[in-house]
Enzyme design. Sequence first.
Site, PDB file in Angstrom:
ATOM      1  N   GLU A 219      69.587 -26.917 -31.415  1.00 27.64           N
ATOM      2  CA  GLU A 219      70.020 -27.782 -30.346  1.00 27.64           C
ATOM      3  C   GLU A 219      69.530 -27.313 -28.986  1.00 27.64           C
ATOM      4  OE1 GLU A 219      74.169 -30.162 -29.679  1.00 27.64           O
ATOM      5  OE2 GLU A 219      74.137 -28.216 -30.660  1.00 27.64           O
ATOM      6  N   ASP A 220      69.746 -26.028 -28.731  1.00 27.99           N
ATOM      7  CA  ASP A 220      69.486 -25.530 -27.382  1.00 27.99           C
ATOM      8  C   ASP A 220      68.063 -25.007 -27.194  1.00 27.99           C
ATOM      9  OD1 ASP A 220      72.030 -26.203 -26.884  1.00 27.99           O
ATOM     10  OD2 ASP A 220      72.839 -24.158 -26.855  1.00 27.99           O
TER      11      ASP A 220
END
Length: 719
Positions: free
Chosen positions: A80-81
Amino acid sequence: MKEPVIRFQDILEAVRGYMPEADTALLRKAYVFAAVSHRGQLRKSGTPYLSHPLAVTKTLTDLRMDVPTLCGGLLHDVLEDCEVPEAVLKEQIGEEVTQLVVGLTKTAKVSLQSTKRRRLESYRKTLIAMSRDIRILMIKLSDRLHNMRTLYSLSDEQRKRISEETLTIYAPLANRLGISWMRSELEDLSFENLNPELYEEIRRGVEEKVEAKAEVIRNVSDILEEKFREEDIPCEIFSRVKHYYSIHRKMIQQEIDLDQIFDLFAFRAIVAEERHCYQVLGIIHSLWAPVPGRFKDYIAKPKANKYRSLHTTVFGPSGDCVEIQIRSRAMHREAEHGVASHWIYKEQAGFDTGDESTFKWLRGVLNNLQEISDPKNFMDVMQLDLFPDQVYVLTPTGEARELPRGSTPVDFAYTIHSEVGDHCARAKVNGKLVPLKYELHNGDVVEILTSKTQTPRKDWLKFVKTADARAKVRAWIRKEEREQAQNLGKEILEKGLRKSGLRYAKLLKDGDFKKVEKAHRFKSLEDLLRAVAYGRLSVGQVIDALPKPEAEQEEGAWDKGLERLVERADKRSDTGVRVRGIPDIFVRFAKCCNPVHGEEIIGFITRGRGVTIHSRNCLKAQQGSGERWIEVNWDEGARVLQRAKIRVVSQDRPGLLAGLSKAIAAVDVNISQAKAWTTGDRQGVAQFEVMVKNLEHLTELIHSLEKVKGVLAVERLLN
Ligand code: MN
């Protein structure tokens, strides 16, 4: 507030501590992957981003998780990051870990601007994603815990939203999974962020109280340790303060303040083995008297989240209430690690998430969630299903009762006392009347209204949930049906016997039914009567089995016949009448003339209802003739009261009734009934039913009434 920095080395050591054969190579690979992916990233607090996955993973080691889960913890934010492609992660770390991370990533990020609806929708997605593998949920909880621990770097608004979410979803989930320490910590952190002033107030209040009780705490520990040493039971004693949010919740639920909470701190006795738990309990109870109703055996009956321990509260050395929890080391481990302890210690090989009952529950709940279209309902269902099999309700005095979900006020009533259950007539929930089949909800305050005339009913069985209530209702109904059958049997038998000139009461008194019982192999008269009621035994069969009566004597046949016609009366002397010198004849006074003691009387032999006594002046007596009229006399020794009817005709004037009743009282006569009315010609009529001793007494009364001003006539009513 500064978080301790976790190094990868700490994680390795922790894993080796509980899983010496662990594949640390994979773990190391995951760590390097995470370090590379997060390189240069900082958290809001300014610390390097990598500190977060390391802290999350450390918590996962506290929960004794397996290597893929730990890797998932290290890598939980990389997709995600860091925009790492899923395929790369799969290639480098493998399918299993990637699936865990993908599951976590699907737990959509919720922006602060989202509407409530959007937020609820995303909770749902989160939970559904996590339901695929319980390990995703464990990583998510550890992630949330670290985020909560480091909330201080976020804005006020963010802190409140995340705390609310934690309190609604994640703390109950931790509890449902049996990880009590995590639940407590999540609750306290949320509480602190949502209501800092109140949190501080309670924290300080508790601190003061614990300080004030420091002596008691030391005392209890010392005495217990000494005693267990003497008894040679290895046992460790810990004392701990309850967590602030649970204190706060109790204060709200029971509407009490801090001073009224007597179990702010509790002791924990940890023993080697389960059998020691009860030994230790016995010793504690022999030292100090237990507080009634506070002993809980969660070993025999574990909580839904599998929690096991013995809980007791005693009046401690200085009279303070002291709560003590007793558990074995294994139970303690379970309480600390929650569901995880069940897999790890059962199968060293790793996680079998297929058949563990808790997973089944979770998966079931979460699958159901998919079918709910309205997110608002979803929250209700979620709340409900976090505690899928119990509901907590309160007595009017604030005592909590744990009942199976779906329980009703009747179930609740039986937890108080079987008398309360057997006679519960109505129920109030939160002050409002509800039907007895009402389904109780968490936090309901339940009040039971009992009535002596209320008894358990068959249709209660349709809605009671607890085994206890069910058993007691059944027992009552069975008992009642037996009694009804007995009464019916008795009635049938009595009638049938009477037709043949036999009397049930006499046969019973003479023990004649014993022979019938024997002949038909009944254990008791009750069995015999039920058989009659159910038609398994006819009256004829009973009569045939009765002992044969002795031959009737010629002499006194009339008396015999009379005796058979009438029933024995228990209170012969009450009537004051002798019928031809025969004792125990059942005598009634005719309603038409109500003869009183002293006047001339005559008896009439009725069919099966004894002798009716008429006044010689009674119209019926004058008309009647024949064999059934018999001579009767007053028993001179008897002192009884008899009924007489009096009619007074008077002028219709105020105060007359009062004058009449005064006149009646003056001659010491009691009125049992009275009515009065006026006639068209301004006259009043009053009719009394009075109790008099004899004819003389009655005459005295009549004279007394005649003297009352305005009275025109007094007469005795014979008909
Ligand atoms: Mn995270």
